[in-house]
Design a protein around this motif. Structure first.
Motif, PDB file in Angstrom:
ATOM      1  N   THR A 140      -9.275  37.688 -25.624  1.00 24.29           N
ATOM      2  CA  THR A 140     -10.533  37.726 -25.885  1.00 24.29           C
ATOM      3  C   THR A 140     -10.928  36.274 -26.267  1.00 24.29           C
ATOM      4  O   THR A 140     -10.253  35.326 -25.902  1.00 24.29           O
ATOM      5  N   SER A 141     -12.296  36.032 -26.068  1.00 24.68           N
ATOM      6  CA  SER A 141     -12.823  34.703 -26.543  1.00 24.68           C
ATOM      7  C   SER A 141     -14.143  34.748 -27.261  1.00 24.68           C
ATOM      8  O   SER A 141     -14.742  35.695 -26.962  1.00 24.68           O
ATOM      9  N   MET A 153     -15.884  23.820 -28.001  1.00 25.87           N
ATOM     10  CA  MET A 153     -16.223  24.855 -28.930  1.00 25.87           C
ATOM     11  C   MET A 153     -17.145  25.929 -28.463  1.00 25.87           C
ATOM     12  O   MET A 153     -17.245  26.854 -29.063  1.00 25.87           O
ATOM     13  N   ASP A 154     -17.572  26.093 -27.014  1.00 21.78           N
ATOM     14  CA  ASP A 154     -18.386  27.128 -26.466  1.00 21.78           C
ATOM     15  C   ASP A 154     -17.801  28.426 -26.284  1.00 21.78           C
ATOM     16  O   ASP A 154     -18.605  29.381 -26.351  1.00 21.78           O
ATOM     17  N   GLY A 155     -16.522  28.501 -26.097  1.00 23.94           N
ATOM     18  CA  GLY A 155     -15.908  29.724 -25.992  1.00 23.94           C
ATOM     19  C   GLY A 155     -15.697  30.420 -24.634  1.00 23.94           C
ATOM     20  O   GLY A 155     -15.675  31.840 -24.423  1.00 23.94           O
ATOM     21  N   GLY A 156     -16.054  29.526 -23.636  1.00 22.98           N
ATOM     22  CA  GLY A 156     -15.927  30.078 -22.637  1.00 22.98           C
ATOM     23  C   GLY A 156     -14.607  30.143 -21.808  1.00 22.98           C
ATOM     24  O   GLY A 156     -13.972  29.112 -21.409  1.00 22.98           O
ATOM     25  N   SER A 160     -13.761  26.030 -21.474  1.00 27.21           N
ATOM     26  CA  SER A 160     -13.657  25.358 -22.531  1.00 27.21           C
ATOM     27  C   SER A 160     -12.396  25.663 -23.368  1.00 27.21           C
ATOM     28  O   SER A 160     -11.890  24.821 -24.273  1.00 27.21           O
ATOM     29  N   GLN A 161     -11.783  26.741 -22.919  1.00 22.76           N
ATOM     30  CA  GLN A 161     -10.326  27.148 -23.684  1.00 22.76           C
ATOM     31  C   GLN A 161      -9.741  28.102 -22.997  1.00 22.76           C
ATOM     32  O   GLN A 161     -10.486  28.751 -22.096  1.00 22.76           O
ATOM     33  N   ASP A 162      -8.355  28.313 -23.183  1.00 21.44           N
ATOM     34  CA  ASP A 162      -7.746  29.329 -22.777  1.00 21.44           C
ATOM     35  C   ASP A 162      -8.113  30.796 -23.675  1.00 21.44           C
ATOM     36  O   ASP A 162      -8.556  30.549 -24.719  1.00 21.44           O
ATOM     37  N   PRO A 163      -8.319  31.956 -23.146  1.00 14.20           N
ATOM     38  CA  PRO A 163      -8.474  33.184 -23.955  1.00 14.20           C
ATOM     39  C   PRO A 163      -7.550  33.139 -24.795  1.00 14.20           C
ATOM     40  O   PRO A 163      -6.331  32.659 -24.807  1.00 14.20           O
ATOM     41  N   HIS A 185     -20.595  36.568 -29.983  1.00 22.19           N
ATOM     42  CA  HIS A 185     -20.159  37.677 -29.278  1.00 22.19           C
ATOM     43  C   HIS A 185     -18.876  37.412 -28.210  1.00 22.19           C
ATOM     44  O   HIS A 185     -18.612  36.237 -28.022  1.00 22.19           O
ATOM     45  N   SER A 186     -18.278  38.408 -28.215  1.00 24.60           N
ATOM     46  CA  SER A 186     -16.861  38.251 -27.211  1.00 24.60           C
ATOM     47  C   SER A 186     -17.447  37.725 -25.859  1.00 24.60           C
ATOM     48  O   SER A 186     -18.653  38.362 -25.286  1.00 24.60           O
ATOM     49  N   HIS A 187     -16.887  36.857 -25.127  1.00 28.92           N
ATOM     50  CA  HIS A 187     -17.218  36.407 -23.667  1.00 28.92           C
ATOM     51  C   HIS A 187     -16.323  37.375 -22.479  1.00 28.92           C
ATOM     52  O   HIS A 187     -16.419  36.882 -21.545  1.00 28.92           O
ATOM     53  N   MET A 188     -16.087  38.355 -22.956  1.00 29.24           N
ATOM     54  CA  MET A 188     -15.316  39.368 -21.981  1.00 29.24           C
ATOM     55  C   MET A 188     -16.437  40.466 -21.964  1.00 29.24           C
ATOM     56  O   MET A 188     -16.702  41.112 -22.888  1.00 29.24           O
ATOM     57  N   ALA A 189     -16.889  40.470 -20.533  1.00 31.80           N
ATOM     58  CA  ALA A 189     -17.969  41.553 -20.316  1.00 31.80           C
ATOM     59  C   ALA A 189     -17.795  43.091 -20.858  1.00 31.80           C
ATOM     60  O   ALA A 189     -18.642  43.508 -21.691  1.00 31.80           O
ATOM     61  N   MET A 190     -16.554  43.413 -20.609  1.00 32.01           N
ATOM     62  CA  MET A 190     -16.529  45.019 -21.190  1.00 32.01           C
ATOM     63  C   MET A 190     -16.297  44.997 -22.612  1.00 32.01           C
ATOM     64  O   MET A 190     -16.621  46.014 -23.287  1.00 32.01           O
TER      65      MET A 190
END
Length: 504
Positions: A140-141, A153-156, A160-163, A185-190
């Protein structure tokens, strides 16, 4: 501070291994975010557990914080620790079993046992450290929606980072100079479609003008949940359960205000549909978006505001009209529960079937001519499991007499006042094209007052729940005596020994 929060804070002396010392730069060192992390100041290891000996954990000193705390009905607030002036929040991404409607328990994903996750409240200029643990079975992210923060720190994920791997942790740290209604929010669509969102309120250093007496946050979500499956279908483009703060009407908790209060509503939408939110009995002005406060010159009277996907809208008004007023999405399909097409061709007429697949709905024929009965118009689509129109079945009771027996059986549900044989319909109703449109049929036949009874529903008209479904709740503008009485009932409720909710 209420007892539950105080107990939580007194017991929350264990900080996760990801708490790191503050540094001058905008984000913690890379080696401190995942994997082998340094020990934070004031901690020690004991039997493989990290313990802190820093100052005891704190919640917002709301009475002296210079702002009115936001209330998110049916959703908890997020407490924090302090470390050298940094506010530390701890979020756990995890599966959640949640009752979104009396007796309807579904499998969602959220944070800290809630979907949506707990509301975070800070003051403009605060530096925050947010520790995110992943208890999901997949990476997740965390994205901080609309935040002006450093890129790392964006959470992409992948940028910007590894999951964050299952069982892993990531520590976010930044200073916030914005104000307004934001969300995480999580940045994993599902994962978003399974509930992974929470409100993030940035209070201004200087109070807004004019000030308000009540400040509420409401998160708008929708789910596709088949009757025989408690897990939402995140691939579906159709939705049959619509929620405010994780509750579908009449399960949502009404907003209680005193006659004459100035009220702020913060509406946050992260789903697949836009929602025109309508307030009965009052006119409001739109004072803010997901980007912050709007200039007063842009304010104008409204009673419906369109909250688009990934948007937030803040509205304010004076509650000068006493009554129990509906707040709801004005899309008709969003004012229903369990809205799922009945399978099979309709038994009482020809040329109209229900539950067609995506192909038929888009005009891509699989057989027959374009003018054949089998390719006639369809009432709704299936819930993403393919076409079900081949499965012949009744679309409703063939008559009140034949249909009353199984419906009478449903009256055995505790608190459910369902009496279909007494439904207010004509004797010839089944011969009228278009009847019934709603499988549940709105009205007194679906009243469930006892199942949703709580202090906030005290004094409502009997049978009120029969007309409250989907993305709906109530704004109760009350005279002082009734308002005070409900506050007393709330206080008594808080002091009760917590029990188990029905169905959980």
């Amino acid at each position: 501070m209420d007892r539950s929060r105080r107990n939580f804070l007194q017991n929350s002396v264990v900080l996760g291994a990801g708490v790191v010392a503050t540094r001058a730069a905008a984000s913690p060192p890379l080696e401190n975010r995942q994997g082998n992390m340094q020990m934070p100041r004031g901690t020690k290891m004991d039997n493989d557990k990290m313990h802190t000996h820093s100052k005891p954990s704190q919640h917002m000193a709301l009475s002296g914080a210079g702002f009115l705390p936001v209330v998110t009905p049916d959703v908890p607030d997020m407490p924090f620790e302090m470390d050298n002036g940094v506010k530390i929040f701890h979020l756990v991404a995890e599966p959640v079993k949640q009752e979104i409607f009396p007796g309807k328990v579904v499998n969602l994903w959220g944070y800290n046992g809630s979907a949506p996750g707990p509301t975070i409240q800070i003051t403009q200029g605060d530096r925050v450290r947010i520790i995110v643990d992943n208890h999901l079975p997949e990476p997740t992210s965390m994205h901080w929606h609309g935040f002006d923060i450093p890129f790392d720190m964006d959470g992409g994920p992948g940028l910007s980072q590894d999951p964050i791997s299952p069982g892993g942790r990531f520590v976010y740290e930044f200073t916030l100079q914005q104000e307004g209604t934001y969300f995480y929010h999580s940045h994993m669509a599902m994962q978003e479609m399974l509930g992974m969102i929470g409100a993030f309120i940035m209070h201004p250093k200087e109070a807004y003008d004019p000030p308000v007496d009540k400040d509420f946050a409401m998160i708008l979500q929708e789910y596709a949940i088949l009757p025989n499956n408690p897990t939402p279908n995140t691939m579906s483009m159709e939705f049959n359960w619509l929620t405010f703060n994780g509750k579908s009407g009449p399960g949502s908790t009404p907003l209680i205000v005193r006659h004459g209060d100035r009220v702020r509503l913060r509406l946050i939408n992260l789903g697949m549909d836009h929602h025109p939110i309508h307030l009965h009995g009052h006119q409001f002005v739109i004072t803010g978006t997901e980007g912050g406060r709007q200039p007063k010159a842009t304010w104008g009277p409204n009673n419906t505001v369109l909250v688009g996907v990934a948007q937030a809208r803040t509205v304010e008004f004076v509650a000068n009209n006493p009554g129990n007023w509906m707040i709801h999405c004005h899309m008709p399909h969003h004012m229903m529960n369990q809205m799922s097409s009945m399978v099979g061709p309709m038994t009482r007429r020809t040329g109209m079937h229900a539950g067609a697949g995506m192909e038929e709905d888009m005009g891509m024929l699989r057989s027959g001519s374009a003018t054949s009965d089998s390719n006639g118009p369809s009432i709704g689509r299936g819930m993403g499991v393919g076409s079900t129109l081949e499965l012949a079945t009744a679309n409703g009771p063939l008559s009140q007499k034949e249909g009353s027996a199984p419906q009478r059986d449903m009256t055995g549900m505790p608190g459910m006042q369902m009496h279909m044989e007494k439904a207010d319909v004509s004797e010839t109703a089944n011969s009228v094209p278009g009847f019934p449109q709603d499988a549940y049929m709105e009205g007194p036949v679906m009243a469930m007052d006892d199942m949703v009874q709580k202090p906030e529903t005290y004094g409502l008209r009997p049978g009120w729940t029969g007309f409250m479904m989907g993305m709906m709740t109530l704004l109760r503008v009350l005279p002082p005596d009734l308002y005070d009485h409900i506050q007393e009932l709330r206080s008594e409720k808080k002091n009760e020994k917590p029990g188990t909710m029905p169905g959980t």
